[in-house]
Design a protein around this motif. Sequence first.
Motif, mmCIF file in Angstrom:
data_model
loop_
_atom_site.group_PDB
_atom_site.id
_atom_site.type_symbol
_atom_site.label_atom_id
_atom_site.label_comp_id
_atom_site.label_asym_id
_atom_site.label_seq_id
_atom_site.Cartn_x
_atom_site.Cartn_y
_atom_site.Cartn_z
ATOM 1 N N VAL A 436 -11.123 -13.485 10.018
ATOM 2 C CA VAL A 436 -11.051 -12.157 9.391
ATOM 3 C C VAL A 436 -10.309 -11.179 10.292
ATOM 4 N N LEU A 437 -10.662 -11.163 11.565
ATOM 5 C CA LEU A 437 -10.020 -10.213 12.471
ATOM 6 C C LEU A 437 -8.543 -10.551 12.681
ATOM 7 N N THR A 438 -8.259 -11.832 12.852
ATOM 8 C CA THR A 438 -6.856 -12.243 13.045
ATOM 9 C C THR A 438 -6.044 -12.019 11.776
ATOM 10 N N GLY A 439 -6.621 -12.408 10.621
ATOM 11 C CA GLY A 439 -5.905 -12.252 9.359
ATOM 12 C C GLY A 439 -5.697 -10.805 8.977
ATOM 13 N N SER A 440 -6.713 -9.953 9.142
ATOM 14 C CA SER A 440 -6.555 -8.539 8.805
ATOM 15 C C SER A 440 -5.560 -7.857 9.728
ATOM 16 N N SER A 441 -5.466 -8.329 10.987
ATOM 17 C CA SER A 441 -4.454 -7.776 11.889
ATOM 18 C C SER A 441 -3.050 -8.153 11.430
ATOM 19 N N ALA A 442 -2.942 -9.282 10.711
ATOM 20 C CA ALA A 442 -1.618 -9.726 10.242
ATOM 21 C C ALA A 442 -1.128 -8.928 9.051
ATOM 22 N N LEU A 443 -2.043 -8.357 8.262
ATOM 23 C CA LEU A 443 -1.643 -7.713 7.005
ATOM 24 C C LEU A 443 -0.659 -6.559 7.205
ATOM 25 N N PRO A 444 -0.883 -5.630 8.153
ATOM 26 C CA PRO A 444 0.128 -4.567 8.321
ATOM 27 C C PRO A 444 1.495 -5.104 8.728
ATOM 28 N N PHE A 445 1.509 -6.213 9.480
ATOM 29 C CA PHE A 445 2.785 -6.756 9.940
ATOM 30 C C PHE A 445 3.571 -7.430 8.815
ATOM 31 N N VAL A 446 2.919 -7.680 7.677
ATOM 32 C CA VAL A 446 3.669 -8.208 6.531
ATOM 33 C C VAL A 446 4.778 -7.239 6.150
ATOM 34 N N TYR A 447 4.517 -5.932 6.296
ATOM 35 C CA TYR A 447 5.506 -4.903 5.985
ATOM 36 C C TYR A 447 6.301 -4.496 7.226
ATOM 37 N N LEU A 448 5.627 -4.505 8.418
ATOM 38 C CA LEU A 448 6.288 -3.988 9.617
ATOM 39 C C LEU A 448 7.161 -5.041 10.309
ATOM 40 N N ALA A 452 5.702 -11.697 13.041
ATOM 41 C CA ALA A 452 4.407 -11.546 13.721
ATOM 42 C C ALA A 452 3.267 -11.856 12.754
ATOM 43 N N ALA A 453 3.420 -11.444 11.495
ATOM 44 C CA ALA A 453 2.392 -11.728 10.487
ATOM 45 C C ALA A 453 2.220 -13.236 10.303
ATOM 46 N N ARG A 454 3.340 -13.968 10.300
ATOM 47 C CA ARG A 454 3.268 -15.426 10.122
ATOM 48 C C ARG A 454 2.526 -16.084 11.295
ATOM 49 N N VAL A 455 2.777 -15.603 12.486
ATOM 50 C CA VAL A 455 2.110 -16.170 13.670
ATOM 51 C C VAL A 455 0.602 -15.928 13.588
ATOM 52 N N LEU A 456 0.221 -14.689 13.259
ATOM 53 C CA LEU A 456 -1.212 -14.368 13.165
ATOM 54 C C LEU A 456 -1.876 -15.144 12.036
ATOM 55 N N LEU A 457 -1.191 -15.265 10.911
ATOM 56 C CA LEU A 457 -1.763 -16.024 9.790
ATOM 57 C C LEU A 457 -1.876 -17.504 10.125
ATOM 58 N N TRP A 458 -0.930 -18.017 10.920
ATOM 59 C CA TRP A 458 -1.023 -19.418 11.347
ATOM 60 C C TRP A 458 -2.276 -19.617 12.201
ATOM 61 N N CYS A 459 -2.534 -18.672 13.079
ATOM 62 C CA CYS A 459 -3.750 -18.757 13.901
ATOM 63 C C CYS A 459 -5.001 -18.694 13.023
ATOM 64 N N ALA A 460 -4.991 -17.763 12.062
ATOM 65 C CA ALA A 460 -6.138 -17.648 11.155
ATOM 66 C C ALA A 460 -6.306 -18.917 10.327
ATOM 67 N N ALA A 461 -5.203 -19.539 9.933
ATOM 68 C CA ALA A 461 -5.266 -20.771 9.138
ATOM 69 C C ALA A 461 -5.878 -21.917 9.937
ATOM 70 N N GLN A 462 -5.585 -21.992 11.244
ATOM 71 C CA GLN A 462 -6.181 -23.041 12.062
ATOM 72 C C GLN A 462 -7.693 -22.848 12.156
ATOM 73 N N LEU A 463 -8.131 -21.605 12.276
ATOM 74 C CA LEU A 463 -9.568 -21.330 12.290
ATOM 75 C C LEU A 463 -10.199 -21.684 10.939
ATOM 76 N N THR A 464 -9.466 -21.394 9.877
ATOM 77 C CA THR A 464 -9.972 -21.735 8.540
ATOM 78 C C THR A 464 -10.085 -23.246 8.365
ATOM 79 N N ALA A 465 -9.094 -23.976 8.855
ATOM 80 C CA ALA A 465 -9.146 -25.439 8.763
ATOM 81 C C ALA A 465 -10.349 -25.988 9.519
ATOM 82 N N LEU A 466 -10.615 -25.434 10.709
ATOM 83 C CA LEU A 466 -11.788 -25.858 11.472
ATOM 84 C C LEU A 466 -13.074 -25.551 10.705
ATOM 85 N N SER A 467 -13.114 -24.361 10.092
ATOM 86 C CA SER A 467 -14.284 -23.990 9.294
ATOM 87 C C SER A 467 -14.476 -24.934 8.112
#
Length: 803
Positions: A436-448, A452-467
Motif C-alpha cells: 500500500v505504501l509503495t503503491g500509493s507513493s507510485a500514483l503521483p509519479f504516474v503523472y510526474l 519512477a512509477a513503474r519501478v515503485l509498482l514493480w516493487c509493490a507487485a513483488q510484495l503482492t506476489a509474496l502475499s
Amino acid sequence: MLRRHPLLIPFWAMAVGLCLADRRAIAVPFSLLAAVFCCLLLSCLIKNTIVYLLCTVAFFFTLGLHALGPYTNPAIPASDIRNFAARTPAIVEGVIDSRPTATSRGSSFVLRAEGVFREGGTVPACGRLMISLDGGDVTLARGDRVRCAARIALPHRLGLPGEFDYARYLAYQEVAATGRVATPDGIILIRAAAEDSLLRRMDLIARRLGDFIRIAVPDRERSSVLIALLIGDQKGIPDDLNDAYTRAGVNHILSISGFHVGIIAWFMVMATLFLATRSEFLALRLDLRRTALLIALPAMLAYLFLSGAAPATSRSVIMLAAFVLALHAERESDPLNALLLAAFLLVVLTPPSLFDLSFQLSFLALWGIVIAAPPIMERLRGVTRGWQRNLVQFVVVSCAASCATMVPVLFYFGQASLNGIISNFLIVPILGYGAVLTGSSALPFVYLFPPAARVLLWCAAQLTALSNWLVALFARLPLFSFHGISRLDMACFICFMVLVTFLHRSRRTFALCALPPLVAVAAHLNTPAAADGRLHITMLSVGQGESLLIRSPNGETMLVDGGGYLYDNGRDFGRQTLGPALWKLGVRRIDRLVLTHSHPDHIGGMPFIVRTFPVREFWEPVQGGVGDQYEQLQAVLGERRVPRRRLAAGDAFVFGDGIELTVLSPPRGALPWRPSDDEMGMNDESLVFRLRFRSFSMLFTGDAGFPAEERMLADKDNFASTVLKAGHHGSRYSTSEMLLDKVSPSVALISAGRGNSFGLPARQTLDRLARRGIHAWRTDRDGTIELTSDGEGWSVKAPYGTE
C-alpha cells in the motif's frame, strides 16, 4: 453515559427503525415524521429529561421507518424502465451514472435511462439500469451518453431459504432493472460528457491509474490485488484468488478501510513534516504538527473519491477527520464517539448503508477493537515494553476484530476463518505497510515521472506476489463452519456488544451481559429435530432447473437433481445457490444423491454438493449420462469414493422408516448415452420413480415426455399418487391426459424459472391440470415449495415467496 455518548440513542433508534422497515416493508408518511419532529421540538421546552429522551427515540425511530420508503416503494411513472422489461433485447439510450468497474467476467455500470427505441420511434424512459457487459471492458466514464441493445429484466428473489436478496440490493442503490450486453461492441458512445464534474474527473483518474497498473504489472493476479489496494476496485480479482484471501482470513486487507487511509494519512503527515522542517521560515511561523494534520484532510478526501467512496472508506475518513480536527483543536478524542459519528452520518445521508456488508463488518471490527484492546493493553502495562508490547497489541487487535465479526460472517457465509489471527502477522505488514505504501507513493509519479512509477509498482507487485503465495498456503488450513446462525443470534450478539460497551463492569452487569448469549444457545437447543416422524419433500426454487430434497421420517436425506444453469456462465451453481439453501434448511449430509438425467439444469450443482457434503450413495439411470458436467461429477464421486448405483424400471427399495420407492423408467435394456444422442431422447429416458409413505404417495417424473409416459402406462403398474411432480418443468409435451387419468393427483408441483424464454409452464399443461381441479404449485410464482405428510394427511406451503 448519554452525556458521554450523545449520538448513542439517535443512532440506535434510527438503526432499529431501518431494520424494522427493511424486514416488514413498513412505510411511514412524511406527515407522521413531521408530527414527531414537532413533538421533539416541544420537548426541548420541557424541563424533563425523560420526555426529551422519549421524543428523541421516537423521532429517530420514525425517521428510520420513513427513510427506506424512496428505495423500497418508489413512485413508478409510465415511462419507468421497468415497464420495458421483455424477453427480447431493447435499444436503450442514457447517461452513465456510475463508475464502470471491471469484473472477473467483464464489466458493469449504472445507466440512467432516457429513451427506448421502438419501431415507431423513441419512447421516453427514466430510471437507473444496471448494465452488465460480458467478455470485455469499456473505455467510458460517468456522464457519457451511450446507446446499447440489452435485454431488460426485473430482479427478483428465487424464493430460496437464506438467499441473497439481489433485488433489494439493487433497490438500495436506486437501480430499477438490469440489462446484459454480450460484447463491448454492443455499446455505442453517442457523445462524451459536456461537463467535467468532480466525480467524472476522479473516475477518469482512477481509470488511467488502473490502466497504468495493468500495463506496468502484466500478471493479472498481482495487478488486480494492487488495483484493489490502491483504487478500491475488488471486482477484477479472480474468483479463486479472492476465495483464497477469504479462506486465509485476510480478505479485509483488500477492502480500503481505516487501515489503508490511516497509513496514507500518516505518510502524508510524515512527508509534510519532513519537508516543512527543512525550512526555517515555516518552522518559525507555523505550528508544523497542526498544519501537517490539516494538510492530510484534503488528501484523505481525495483518496475517498478516488477509491469510489465505499461505506468502509467513508467511515474511515469521517473518523480520521474527527480525530484530526480534535487534535488540531486540542480537544480530547473518544474512539467510540468517533465511530458513532461516522456510523450516524453515513446512515443519515445514505440509510441503506446500514445493510451494506462492508459497512457492517468494518463497523463491528472497529467496535470490537475499541472495547477490547484498550482495557487489555492497560492491564499489560509494565509487563511488556517496546517491540514486545507492539507485538502483543497487534495480536489483541487481530483477535478482537476476528471475534467481533465472527457471528455476522457465519450468518452471511456459513463459515469463518480463524486463520486470520495467524496470517495477519505476515499479510498485513507485506500488503498494508509494504504494497500500500509503495503503491500509493507510485500514483503521483504516474503523472510526474512514469519510469519512477513503474519501478515503485514493480516493487509493490513483488510484495503482492509474496502475499498471494502465503495466502495460498494459509487457505489450505481448515475453516470453522456453522450454518445455523439466525437473525435472533445476530440480535443477541448486538445486544451483548452494547451491554459490554456501555455497562459499568461489576458482577451484576456481568450476569446481564451473559443473558443474550444464553438466549441464543437456548434457542438452538430448542430447534426441532430433523427426524420428526414425518415425510418432508421440498421443491427448491432453483430457476429454470430442478432440485428436490426428500427428508424421511427418520431424518435420512435424498436430493433428487441439483439444478444448474442452462448455459455455462463461469459460475458454480452449487456454491452460489444450491449449497447455501441446503445449509439453511439444516442439511448436513446427503444419504442418497439422485440424478434423473445429465442435462445442465439438473446436474449443475451436484459436483459442489459431492465435494462439500458427505454423500453416502449416488443413484442414476441405467444408461448413465454424457457431457462435461457429468464427467466432472463422476470424477468427484471417484475422489470421494461414493458408491454408485444405476437404476431401471422394476427396481424397488423398502426403507426402515416405512418409505417404499419403485422405479418406473427408464427400461432395463436402455443403452448407454453417447454425446451425439438426441437431447429430447434423454428427457424421455429420465429416471422416474414413485415414493410411498403409508397412504401418501408422490410420482417423480424428471423431464419425461409423452413417449415415456405411454411406455410406462403400457406396463399397467399402479400409478395412483397423491402428488405429481409435473414432467419437464410443465412442458406441453409432458403430463398427458392419459397420465393424469391414471395418477389422479390432488396436487401438482412444477419447477420453472420466472420469465423463462421457453414459456414454461405451458398454458396447455396448466389447462389440463385445471380441468381436473388439480392445484398447481409453481416455483416461478410461489418460490420454494414444502410438502409435509405423516403418512395419512398432508399439507403444502410456500414459506419463502419470491417478492
